[in-house]
Write an enzyme that holds these catalytic residues in place. Structure first.
Site, mmCIF file in Angstrom:
data_model
loop_
_atom_site.group_PDB
_atom_site.id
_atom_site.type_symbol
_atom_site.label_atom_id
_atom_site.label_comp_id
_atom_site.label_asym_id
_atom_site.label_seq_id
_atom_site.Cartn_x
_atom_site.Cartn_y
_atom_site.Cartn_z
ATOM 1 N N HIS A 6 35.725 47.778 35.177
ATOM 2 C CA HIS A 6 35.350 46.578 35.947
ATOM 3 C C HIS A 6 34.035 46.803 36.684
ATOM 4 C CE1 HIS A 6 36.850 43.329 39.068
ATOM 5 N NE2 HIS A 6 35.689 43.039 38.562
ATOM 6 N N HIS A 8 30.061 44.874 37.214
ATOM 7 C CA HIS A 8 29.324 43.623 37.032
ATOM 8 C C HIS A 8 27.820 43.880 37.127
ATOM 9 C CE1 HIS A 8 32.876 41.076 37.172
ATOM 10 N NE2 HIS A 8 33.239 41.573 38.336
ATOM 11 N N ALA A 71 30.172 38.162 38.516
ATOM 12 C CA ALA A 71 31.276 37.195 38.512
ATOM 13 C C ALA A 71 30.971 35.996 39.391
ATOM 14 C CB ALA A 71 32.561 37.883 38.963
ATOM 15 N N SER A 72 30.428 36.250 40.578
ATOM 16 C CA SER A 72 30.158 35.113 41.468
ATOM 17 C C SER A 72 29.049 34.226 40.923
ATOM 18 C CB SER A 72 29.782 35.620 42.867
ATOM 19 O OG SER A 72 28.590 36.396 42.807
ATOM 20 N N HIS A 177 39.351 36.364 36.166
ATOM 21 C CA HIS A 177 38.367 36.554 37.233
ATOM 22 C C HIS A 177 37.710 35.222 37.574
ATOM 23 C CE1 HIS A 177 35.611 38.551 39.859
ATOM 24 N NE2 HIS A 177 35.843 39.750 39.380
ATOM 25 N N TYR A 193 38.953 35.565 45.319
ATOM 26 C CA TYR A 193 39.248 36.519 44.248
ATOM 27 C C TYR A 193 40.706 36.983 44.318
ATOM 28 C CZ TYR A 193 34.278 37.307 42.937
ATOM 29 O OH TYR A 193 32.982 37.185 42.492
ATOM 30 N N HIS A 224 41.160 43.626 41.004
ATOM 31 C CA HIS A 224 41.342 43.792 42.453
ATOM 32 C C HIS A 224 42.769 44.239 42.745
ATOM 33 C CE1 HIS A 224 38.628 40.308 41.550
ATOM 34 N NE2 HIS A 224 37.783 41.229 41.932
ATOM 35 N N GLU A 284 34.704 47.935 40.441
ATOM 36 C CA GLU A 284 34.064 46.645 40.768
ATOM 37 C C GLU A 284 32.654 46.898 41.314
ATOM 38 O OE1 GLU A 284 36.189 44.647 43.814
ATOM 39 O OE2 GLU A 284 35.319 42.689 43.457
ATOM 40 N N ARG A 290 30.071 47.202 50.524
ATOM 41 C CA ARG A 290 29.013 48.189 50.655
ATOM 42 C C ARG A 290 29.437 49.170 51.738
ATOM 43 N NH1 ARG A 290 27.800 45.340 47.121
ATOM 44 N NH2 ARG A 290 25.836 44.316 46.605
#
Lengths: 341, 341
Positions: A6, A8, A71-72, A177, A193, A224, A284, A290
């Site tokens: 996973h 992105h 994804a977003s 997702h 999510y 997730h 992810e 972060r």
């Protein structure tokens, strides 16, 4: 080897977003010409990942990441089908180029051109193009193209069946997702999510017996860490008793969870409750969070650290890090074998 | 003593539902007369709880339960304000009568007459009536009166402020609790409840600093173990870092979780991650689940068994079972003290 299922492409070069902006500008002013994806050099692609996903993957000891568009940024709430098709194609092509530049480190997973109420024909076509044409090994399926208004039918509805036929025919799984929330009640990363993960699992608990009897080879990855599901596994078991449904464990041949849970107690629960045969390693990264936990010095999304510390036996770790991914993504397994891995 | 802060009157005598049915029939045919709540005898009330909530509370060693109307029956999606007012009043009055029949075992928590887009004036009035007139110690607040279409603003929106002023003035907390889902994608008990818990917490993480600066005494109870939140506590901490927000732990003076998590690993995680000062014992009984885990013989919702086995020190158990509830619900504490408890 260690496979992160996973990841992105959250760091695509700016001209990719420029193309998206031009698409949206044209929707606002249809007199504009249909935009075409901007040219992006291989060097720009290399630079976009070498200091980001690729660097961190290596630092943390990972070998390969399944790589899909941000994804977003899928933004399935934009209703124009042609815009969705062009955007998915451009996003997938960019991901494909990265995986061709680093075939040892990335394998591609595609975004689907979904729209609210738009049917799945375009998604089926793009899935075929990506898998048969470009070696993609899976896709991301959005159960709520509306972006938080939840206007699509449940995943068990027959309107999804043409897509499931394609997934089974091509033998690729779908990660469930969603994309950005357009509803101000839902924070995309902190609510939408996770809600989607929980919602999808419950839909599959309700209708999975029928769905997976019809499509025995259909496989869903709930990201997730399965949303709220493993934490509430007793609730799902008790609900199943009350509703006369099979135990939720019966779904695990068709439904698996990833390890995108960002602290040790969560990973401990996930691996203890769900078992190591149905959990796939993932970070992810670069994704939702972060930074570093100040009390441990561990990066929140360094999920390998948690999995390593979960007290698992070597064969259990092998399942989570590699074997489950090869089983759920047989085209990844074939790709790795063709590389002698 | 052992206080269960989350019990619902899911076993109200049939005439109560008869009143509701008459309300709905009148909405369909306005020529009908406005229905009035049907008479229900004290004996019928006793019978409805003595073989259910009261029996199980005693069997499992509980002393007192906070008792509120059936959550799925609140049905705030019905848009007529007068219907909502009459239904909340009738439901609360029935709960109040039960707590008067068994003042040693129940204390009342009220439903609010909310409607989609209807403002909070009626909720404020009913809250005042229940708390000052009938000794209610808390309320259930629905963040999504639409029932799964999520059309209300976030809980941090100023439109909720008049209700928060009343909660602070009366010094009662609100449990954030949705009702039945009217959207087929969401199973009420297996998705909608948990999603609402998760969604509400994230709203409070985003806007809590401002909200609780304005209302320092405002207190929210997030039920069902906080939805997905404790399992994803590292995600919320990492999101807070990324978004420049205070650490989620800073919310715990105003936001607490209950123990409605129906297996040992979930309770272990909850008490380990959130800490025992911000977790309140609850069972949601008779609520979402039925039955017994075959491998342990423990009823799914016998949460006391899990809390007892979580390896906590006596003072930690005292917090979860009693002290936190007295702190978060000061009117419950006063009620107990007036009983010499």
């Amino acid at each position: 080897m260690i496979i992160d299922i996973h990841g992105h492409y959250t760091t695509a070069p700016a001209p990719h977003q420029g193309f998206r902006d031009a698409q949206l500008a044209r929707l606002a002013d249809p007199s504009r010409p249909v935009p075409r994806p901007e040219r992006i050099s291989d060097d720009a692609l290399r630079e976009s990942v070498e200091h980001n996903q690729l660097k961190i993957l290596r630092e943390r000891g990972g070998d390969l990441m399944l790589f899909s568009p941000k994804a977003s940024g899928m933004e399935h709430h934009i209703t124009d089908p042609a815009t969705a098709r062009d955007w998915a194609r451009a996003s997938n092509d960019l991901v494909h180029r990265v995986t061709e530049l680093y075939p040892q480190h990335f394998a591609p997973v595609c975004q689907l051109p979904q729209t609210p109420g738009g049917g799945v024909a375009d998604a089926v076509a793009e899935l075929h193009r990506c898998v048969t044409g470009s070696g993609f090994v899976g896709c991301n399926l959005n159960p709520d193209p509306s972006g938080g208004h939840w206007t699509a039918p449940p995943l068990t509805d027959t309107s999804w069946y043409p897509l499931y036929e394609a997934l089974c025919e091509l033998d690729v799984p779908a990660m469930v997702h969603v994309s950005s929330a357009c509803n101000p009640v839902f924070h995309t990363l902190g609510a939408h999510y996770l809600n989607a993960d929980t919602t999808a699992f419950m839909q599959l608990l309700q209708g999975g017996a029928e769905l997976f009897a019809r499509f025995p080879g259909l496989r869903f990855v709930i990201p997730h860490g399965g949303g709220a599901v493993p934490y509430h596994w007793g609730r799902y078991r008790g609900l199943a008793v009350r509703m006369g449904l099979p135990d939720p464990a019966s779904l695990l041949g068709n439904v698996v969870f990833d390890t995108c849970v960002y602290h040790q107690p969560g990973i401990d629960l996930l691996t203890r409750v769900i078992g190591t045969e149905h959990v796939l390693f993932a970070s992810e990264m670069l994704g939702a969070v972060r930074g570093v936990a100040p009390e441990t010095g561990i990066a929140w999304d360094d999920t390998k650290t948690y999995v390593d510390a979960a007290g698992l036996a070597p064969d259990q770790l092998h399942h989570i890090y590699e074997a489950n991914a090869r089983r759920v993504y047989p085209r990844l397994d074939a790709r790795l074998r063709s590389q002698g891995r």
